[in-house]
Design an enzyme around this catalytic site. Structure first.
Site: not given
Ligand code: GSH
Length: 297
Positions: A71-75, A151
């Site tokens: 899984v690629f994580g970028y956020g 997600e």
């Molecule tokens: N899918 C991206 C973005 C993930 C992301 O930021 N998703 C939000 C959904 S709005 C999340 O899980 N947020 C958890 C948080 O804000 O702590 C990743 O790989 O990191």
């Protein structure tokens, strides 16, 4: 091919899946789900907006028998990685830029006042740095079910090519991104940096303040990939820190990440972020769309 009729996520939550797609699942959980829905923001309940069936993209379900799952994580997956993994590979996805163009009605905002999180945006010559997480075979199905749920607000599961930083051979992996289309009210599309800054400064959701999300991401990017410059992210970080200094915002994340602002030392009273001037709030039309209150069509 995924065979089981349903999948236990623990806590009595069963996820029943269609046999082919990672992406279509319906929560068939026992009576305690209504108790959770009742804690949702009123706008979500009122509009019946709680996404119990999420349509994601048709990506073959990895199962322990047929494929490896990365899984690629970028956020938030860069710092809030609460699924099992046995290997991490830093690298990039080409042809996409990371942008704060995703409305977040749950994690960093509410249905009435969505926050901003990141997604990948297709862009000629674009590139986004992140981390590929290798999920242990025996946890592939439950991890997929978990990420589909986490997600669920507008993200979908796609496969993209990943290029490891060490120059080893690229390979395909899974990524959760939000694409701009009429069925996705959470993708805000090309957005003005002032809008993004004002939304982030004045939003919070079940996972914390939107400011924490943005500053943590910039901190992770800088520490984990000093070789990779993300102009959008670091420009946003600069604007947020400047605004926190001007507005005397005292979110604890500023101290945790070492943003040494004068007003944090003087112990001045906490500025209530909801007191920010009205211009700092997302235009209503976006809120109506995101909370499902806007008439379709
Ligand atoms: N899918 C991206 C973005 C993930 C992301 O930021 N998703 C939000 C959904 S709005 C999340 O899980 N947020 C958890 C948080 O804000 O702590 C990743 O790989 O990191």
């Amino acid at each position: 091919m995924y065979e089981k009729d349903s999948l236990s996520l623990g806590g009595g939550l069963e996820v029943s899946k269609t046999p082919i797609l990672c992406s279509t699942f319906t929560l068939s959980a026992p009576s305690w789900i209504p108790a959770i829905i009742n804690r949702l923001p009123f706008a979500l309940r009122r509009s019946g907006h709680f996404p119990t069936t999420t349509k994601l993209s048709p990506v073959p379900i990895p199962s322990s028998s047929n494929t490896k799952m990365y899984v690629f994580g970028y956020g938030s997956l860069l710092w809030y990685t609460d699924f099992p993994f046995v290997e991490t590979i830093p690298g990039t996805v080409r042809g996409y830029n990371r942008r704060f163009w995703q409305l977040s009605p749950d994690h960093r905002g509410t249905a009435d006042k969505p926050g901003r999180t990141v997604t990948l945006v297709p862009a000629e010559g674009g590139e986004t740095w992140g981390v590929a997480y290798k999920v242990p075979d025996e946890h592939v199905e439950s991890t997929f079910a978990y990420l589909n749920f986490r997600e669920r607000a507008g993200y979908r599961c796609e496969q993209v090519e990943f290029h490891p930083d060490d120059g080893s051979a690229p390979f395909n992996l899974h990524v959760y991104i939000s694409l701009e289309d009429i069925n996705n009210p959470y993708n805000a599309g090309p957005s003005d940096m002032d809008d993004i800054v004002s939304t982030i400064l004045s939003s919070r959701g079940r996972s914390g303040t939107n400011l924490e999300y943005a500053l943590r991401l910039a901190d992770c990017q800088r520490r984990m990939a000093p070789h990779f410059e993300d102009d959008h992210l670091f420009e946003l970080e600069r604007r947020l820190i400047d605004s926190c200094a001007k507005l005397h915002i005292q979110d604890n994340i500023l101290r945790i990440l070492g943003h040494d602002l004068p007003h944090l030392k003087s112990g001045e009273k906490q500025v209530n972020q909801s007191e920010l001037p009205p211009a700092m709030v997302l235009p209503m039309h976006r809120l109506e769309v995101a909370s499902g209150m806007a008439r379709r069509g």
